[in-house]
Design an enzyme around this catalytic site. Sequence first.
Site, PDB file in Angstrom:
ATOM      1  N   ASP A 218      -1.862   9.346 -10.816  1.00  0.00           N
ATOM      2  CA  ASP A 218      -1.892   8.078 -11.563  1.00  0.00           C
ATOM      3  C   ASP A 218      -0.602   7.776 -12.196  1.00  0.00           C
ATOM      4  O   ASP A 218      -0.177   6.682 -12.205  1.00  0.00           O
ATOM      5  CB  ASP A 218      -2.804   8.507 -12.887  1.00  0.00           C
TER       6      ASP A 218
ATOM      7  N   ASN B  63      -2.138  13.078  -4.049  1.00  0.00           N
ATOM      8  CA  ASN B  63      -3.112  13.497  -4.952  1.00  0.00           C
ATOM      9  C   ASN B  63      -3.783  14.974  -4.739  1.00  0.00           C
ATOM     10  O   ASN B  63      -3.811  15.836  -5.443  1.00  0.00           O
ATOM     11  CB  ASN B  63      -4.648  12.555  -4.817  1.00  0.00           C
TER      12      ASN B  63
ATOM     13  N   GLU C 264      -4.610   2.307  -4.277  1.00  0.00           N
ATOM     14  CA  GLU C 264      -3.421   2.262  -4.127  1.00  0.00           C
ATOM     15  C   GLU C 264      -2.718   1.091  -3.639  1.00  0.00           C
ATOM     16  O   GLU C 264      -1.473   1.044  -3.085  1.00  0.00           O
ATOM     17  CB  GLU C 264      -2.687   3.685  -3.337  1.00  0.00           C
TER      18      GLU C 264
ATOM     19  N   ASP D 275       0.981  -1.324   0.008  1.00  0.00           N
ATOM     20  CA  ASP D 275       0.059  -0.004   0.005  1.00  0.00           C
ATOM     21  C   ASP D 275       0.798   1.145  -0.105  1.00  0.00           C
ATOM     22  O   ASP D 275       1.835   1.356   0.670  1.00  0.00           O
ATOM     23  CB  ASP D 275      -0.821   0.115   1.219  1.00  0.00           C
TER      24      ASP D 275
ATOM     25  N   HIS E 116      -4.257  14.492  -9.357  1.00  0.00           N
ATOM     26  CA  HIS E 116      -4.797  13.153  -9.728  1.00  0.00           C
ATOM     27  C   HIS E 116      -3.732  12.747 -10.915  1.00  0.00           C
ATOM     28  O   HIS E 116      -3.616  11.673 -10.878  1.00  0.00           O
ATOM     29  CB  HIS E 116      -6.001  13.206  -9.919  1.00  0.00           C
TER      30      HIS E 116
END
Length: 605
Positions: A501, A492, A527, A484, A497
């Site tokens: 990504d 973010n 994630e 994680d 964002h």
Amino acid sequence: MRNALMQNGHRFSTHVGIWPALVCVAYFACAAIALKLTEGTDGIATVWPASGISISGLLLCRPAQRPAMFLAIVLASFAANLYAQIPVVEIVAFTTANTLEAGIGYFCIREINRERETIYRPLSVVQFCIAALLTGTLSGAIASALTGAGLSIMFVSWATTVSLGIMIVVPLILNIARGFTASLLRHPRLLAMPVLILAAVAIVSYVVFHQSTFPLLFVPLMAVIIATYLIGPNGAMTSILIIAVIGSSLTLNDSGPIHLMRERGPFVVTLFMQFYLLVLLLSALPLAALLGARDRVITEVSRANRWLEMSEHFAHVGHWRLDLAKQKVFWSEEVFHIHGLEPGPSPPLEGAINYYHPNDRPKVEDFLARLIETHEPFDFQARLITDQGEERYVRSRGDVERNAAGDAVGLFGIFQDVTEATLTNLRLAEARELAERQADMAMLMAQTDALTGIANRRSALGFLETELHRALKNGTPLSVAILDIDHFKSINDRFGHGAGDVVIRKTAALCSGAVRSSDLAGRIGGEEFVLILPGADSATAQNVGERVRVSIETADWGADGPDTVTASIGVATLKGTEGAEQLLAEADGALYRAKREGRNLLRAA
């Protein structure tokens, strides 16, 4: 009008009483004339046409008319003999013999004419002649027995006259009744030539039998053969009947070549005339049968050719033949149509091959050469270019034609336009290929994470179930690592964002690059990632996980991204018979322990 006449005639002839009445009148007329001609000649007739009329009437009538037909024969025979002033006792005997001969002839000849077709067939002619002779002989024996004459001149005369009457009249009436009259009603102009030919036969017969100077009996035979050849079976029987009537009447009046014989008694003259007519019959009947067989074969071949042309046009299939000796090609009409040509002279062999597409021409030449060399059938499909420049797909199948000695003399086969089917198959193949690609894409999309290109949660869990089953079955180790990204929400929020990504995709690439081909890296959440490591024990799994953690920590995230990204990892190893959910739960518990203990750590369950 003609159709109405034919229909009325059919109803007229099939009426229960009218058809027997017609036979009765015809029988009486012929019998009375024959008896009248024999006056003054010891009652010896040459031909008895009435016997042929009675048997023909029975053969042509319906079962319901048969009793009336026998009654008509009895009445006509009795009346004719009464008209000739024959004693009553003999009238009864003759009428009985005439009636029985009609029944005997009917039962003998009906088996020959079972299919109700013409009797002018080679085997049928032989059977018919035997049946006629048998009927005449039995009739003569019955008449002789009833009159007490025994095996005398009367028996011979009766048997021969009846046999000749049957042989001449029955085939003529049957053939006319089987469609000759209907044909003339439809095409009356066809009647002109037969009438002229038969008139010529009558003139020749009269000239020959009206003189007693020259032995010209061969001339009517020539006339019969010519009439048979030009008119057919009906011409043969009608011309013989004409000769019988004219020749008999003149001969009985002491005229004709027969009287050149030294012995000229009435019985000898009549017997010779009967023998002469029998020779005419035996000459004409086989020829008529052969001509009839020829006409039937021509008709059947013509009909088969019409059916073949219709079938070829409907199915777009033609046929071809190559004469190996002459190197000459034959094309049917449909082959011309497939090439876009009007039917005409077939092209030479080179010209026929040149119609094929240049790229397919060598294949066609190879097939033909192989067929000529090996004499084995071939079947190929190629493209040809029509005379209008259109490209068509054709299929050709060929085989070898051999003569009686087994030598190859030609090639023959079929030629089919398969353009529509081929294009349809090509379109179907393209559609199938597209569908398969789309199915593969759909399958890939169903198993792949759209953002990262690695396995999605569904695919990863399916892989885990499979490997877990294999590990439990084989007793091999299996480890799972859950990763994680730390503080991903803040990435973010701070960088957007798009940057998030980028972090997700690069983390997925680092995970995929750290595992073996037998392992699997997948994204199971926003994630969150999973590493499934078949055959890896806990130590190996921790080493792999640590490599991934370090690679993420030391990665360059670009000028627009965060300076550093870290990840926490939890590792679990299969210990007994736990399921996939339990194994993931253990790895997830180790992950959260790493989070609690400060993040950017790897912990094992």
